[in-house]
Design a protein around this motif. Sequence first.
Motif, short mmCIF file in Angstrom:
data_model
loop_
_atom_site.label_atom_id
_atom_site.label_comp_id
_atom_site.label_asym_id
_atom_site.label_seq_id
_atom_site.Cartn_x
_atom_site.Cartn_y
_atom_site.Cartn_z
N UNK A 132 0.83 -1.21 0.00
CA UNK A 132 0.00 0.00 0.00
C UNK A 132 0.86 1.26 0.00
N UNK A 133 1.94 1.24 0.80
CA UNK A 133 2.85 2.39 0.83
C UNK A 133 3.56 2.56 -0.50
N UNK A 134 3.82 1.44 -1.20
CA UNK A 134 4.47 1.51 -2.50
C UNK A 134 3.58 2.19 -3.54
N UNK A 135 2.25 2.14 -3.33
CA UNK A 135 1.33 2.82 -4.25
C UNK A 135 1.61 4.32 -4.23
N UNK A 136 1.78 4.88 -3.02
CA UNK A 136 2.08 6.32 -2.90
C UNK A 136 3.43 6.63 -3.53
N UNK A 137 4.41 5.74 -3.34
CA UNK A 137 5.73 5.95 -3.94
C UNK A 137 5.66 5.91 -5.46
N UNK A 138 4.82 5.02 -6.00
CA UNK A 138 4.67 4.91 -7.45
C UNK A 138 4.08 6.18 -8.03
N UNK A 139 3.07 6.73 -7.35
CA UNK A 139 2.43 7.96 -7.82
C UNK A 139 3.42 9.12 -7.83
N UNK A 140 4.30 9.17 -6.83
CA UNK A 140 5.22 10.30 -6.71
C UNK A 140 6.55 10.06 -7.43
N UNK A 141 6.76 8.87 -8.02
CA UNK A 141 8.03 8.59 -8.68
C UNK A 141 8.21 9.52 -9.88
N UNK A 142 9.42 10.09 -10.00
CA UNK A 142 9.68 11.02 -11.09
C UNK A 142 10.92 10.67 -11.90
#
Length: 462
Positions: free
Chosen positions: A131-141
């Motif tokens: 679930x935390x990786x979902x937020x990281x995926x959204x913010x990955x640049x």
Amino acid sequence: MIPQDSIVALATPSGAGAIAVIRISGQDAITIGNSVFKSIKNKELTTQKTHTLHLGHIMDGSKTLDEVLVSIFKGPNSYTGENTIEISCHGSTYIQQQIIQLLLRKGCRMADAGEFTLRAFLNGKLDLSQAEAVADLISSDNEASHQIAMQQMRGGFSNEIAKLREELLNFASLIELELDFAEEDVEFADRTQFHELLNRIEFVLKRLIDSFAVGNVIKNGIPVAIVGEPNVGKSTLLNALLNEERAIVSEIAGTTRDTIEDELVIGGIGFRFIDTAGIRETEDVVESIGIRKTFEKIEQAQVVIFLFDSSEFKVSGLKLKVELEKIKNQFPLKPLVIIGNKADKLEESEIGDLKSEIPEILLISAKEKLGVEELKHQLLSFVNTGALRNNETIVTNTRHYDSLLKALNEIQKVKFGLETNLSSDLMALDIREALYQFGMITGQVTNDELLGNIFANFCIGK
């Protein structure tokens, strides 16, 4: 307790666009959607199959709000594990708000930040690290942070932790069983196998902990401080790296009074370049503040670029070496890239003298953009990208890092107890604490405060 009400939110970025997606999730999501949707073929959404698309109109009574596509996902085969519909409407902010307000009147409530993913976790669709990786995926640049987030969202990290936890739990059960037969003085857990397991767990935990040094900078960008005396071309170098006129370039020494930051992706890795005020003795109060900030930025940087004017080396070489030694002594563990700028002004003999005096020097001309690509390759060499290429698990989350450190500490206590013939009841306490820390990572052990802190950082609609 898993909530049963239906929530709604805009799942695409706010503002006008071609298309917007409005997501509804909950027990009555399809029924609520059906109450405002009129199919062009008179279909009832409640009778349609899961994972199907339907064209029609959103109706507020007799008023048509928009022509839309509605996607149906029936639980448990949906992202949240609940009945879910997604309304793809036109991207007018007016249309978005009209549809959302209509759904609120029909019985939905506005979703909290990250509530869709929270429900996915509560319904067993994701563990907490995924679930935390979902937020990281959204913010990955950049490519690297995207690759790490994708691997963790697919369960790479949690699978590794779950396997260790399961093996430790099996031995813990045998240790606990021994406590029930303490008077008979029997051993159910093979001490040799247990010792081998502890060694293996210790090895994996240390590898994961060590990976955080790489993962954290990849996730947040690797800070690189560009330092040196005034007017040696620091701002010109920053502009050459970024390929744009980001920093002010002037012949007047001390033009850069504050730090200037910008980001660049090199080989899929994000670098955050910091152009600092020139280091020199000055009585200018404002410039002095900038110089003080320069040393603060060096402290925060992962890599330091020391830039000097190579054409002035004959005159200021001794002073330059003193400054270099000062930085090396003050920051001995930081990679230091020594760059001689304005190399296009040098004779061949001068280049030879410089390389003999400073063997590790990189000669460039920031103004002419000569040697800039070599600098990029050198910066990339400081990053351990082998783990990425080999698809190894890399830890990027500070909460996971903290739990791994605590788990390692407990495992080492158990190992010491095993080697010193500590009683089973005392070892059992340390094993339980190690299992607790593993559970904290994947969410097998949670509390409302922990979940609140994690999902508060999500965007609305995810």
